[in-house]
Design a protein around this motif. Sequence first.
Motif, short mmCIF file in Angstrom:
data_model
loop_
_atom_site.label_atom_id
_atom_site.label_comp_id
_atom_site.label_asym_id
_atom_site.label_seq_id
_atom_site.Cartn_x
_atom_site.Cartn_y
_atom_site.Cartn_z
N MET A 82 0.46 -1.36 -0.24
CA MET A 82 0.46 -0.13 0.39
C MET A 82 0.49 1.56 0.22
O MET A 82 0.56 2.27 -0.44
N ALA A 83 2.25 1.37 0.80
CA ALA A 83 3.03 2.22 0.63
C ALA A 83 3.45 2.47 -0.36
O ALA A 83 3.55 3.56 -0.76
N LEU A 84 3.81 1.73 -1.02
CA LEU A 84 3.90 1.55 -2.77
C LEU A 84 2.91 2.16 -3.23
O LEU A 84 3.82 3.73 -4.50
N ALA A 85 1.68 1.52 -3.83
CA ALA A 85 1.20 2.62 -4.46
C ALA A 85 0.65 4.03 -3.77
O ALA A 85 0.75 4.65 -5.08
N VAL A 86 0.77 4.65 -2.58
CA VAL A 86 0.74 5.53 -2.38
C VAL A 86 1.38 6.25 -2.83
O VAL A 86 1.50 7.53 -3.19
N SER A 87 2.83 6.43 -2.99
CA SER A 87 3.82 7.29 -3.14
C SER A 87 3.74 7.39 -4.67
O SER A 87 4.36 8.50 -5.13
N ALA A 88 3.81 5.92 -5.05
CA ALA A 88 4.04 6.39 -6.76
C ALA A 88 3.10 7.36 -7.10
O ALA A 88 2.97 7.88 -7.89
N ALA A 89 1.25 6.85 -6.90
CA ALA A 89 0.82 7.97 -7.25
C ALA A 89 0.73 9.16 -6.99
O ALA A 89 0.34 9.99 -7.65
N ALA A 90 1.46 9.62 -5.65
CA ALA A 90 1.95 10.84 -5.22
C ALA A 90 2.67 11.80 -5.53
O ALA A 90 2.69 12.67 -6.32
N LYS A 91 3.93 11.08 -6.83
CA LYS A 91 5.14 10.78 -7.63
C LYS A 91 4.66 11.64 -8.37
O LYS A 91 5.34 12.72 -10.00
N ALA A 92 3.82 10.80 -8.98
CA ALA A 92 2.62 11.11 -10.51
C ALA A 92 1.73 11.90 -10.50
O ALA A 92 0.91 12.19 -11.79
N GLY A 93 1.46 12.40 -9.00
CA GLY A 93 0.34 13.65 -9.42
C GLY A 93 -0.94 13.14 -8.47
O GLY A 93 -1.50 14.50 -9.22
N TYR A 94 -1.13 12.38 -7.64
CA TYR A 94 -2.23 12.23 -7.51
C TYR A 94 -2.13 11.84 -5.99
O TYR A 94 -2.07 10.52 -5.25
N PRO A 95 -1.91 13.34 -5.51
CA PRO A 95 -2.11 13.48 -3.73
C PRO A 95 -3.11 12.62 -2.87
O PRO A 95 -3.88 13.24 -3.45
N GLY A 96 -2.57 12.63 -1.74
CA GLY A 96 -4.08 11.41 -1.26
C GLY A 96 -4.40 11.00 -1.98
O GLY A 96 -5.33 10.07 -1.00
#
Length: 111
Positions: free
Chosen positions: A1-15
Amino acid sequence: MALAVSAAAKAGYPGFCPDAGLINRYDPGARLSSHQDKNERDFCNPIVSVSLALPATFQFGGSQRSDPVAKYALHHGDVFVWGGPSRLFCHGVLVTFPPISGPLRTGIFHL
């Protein structure tokens, strides 16, 4: 889950907070036909795909299966994130290859 959250944030999807995870296991030579992911409750969230083990060719098209596709070579550790207008674009795995010996390559792809 941490990987998905981090990758999404780096791709412009914070939160981003995923509510499901799916694991597809492919043997060498396997493929996954072009499809759209429509089972989620909220299409506003991105899709975060993590490649593990076998290299594969990921194909990413448009909203129709007949749209042209781009092909991306994915290797162990690659992360592919897509959302927004491309969230419902057709995608699939063209073919998987036998593992290659040597150091692991990693990268992040975002559409």
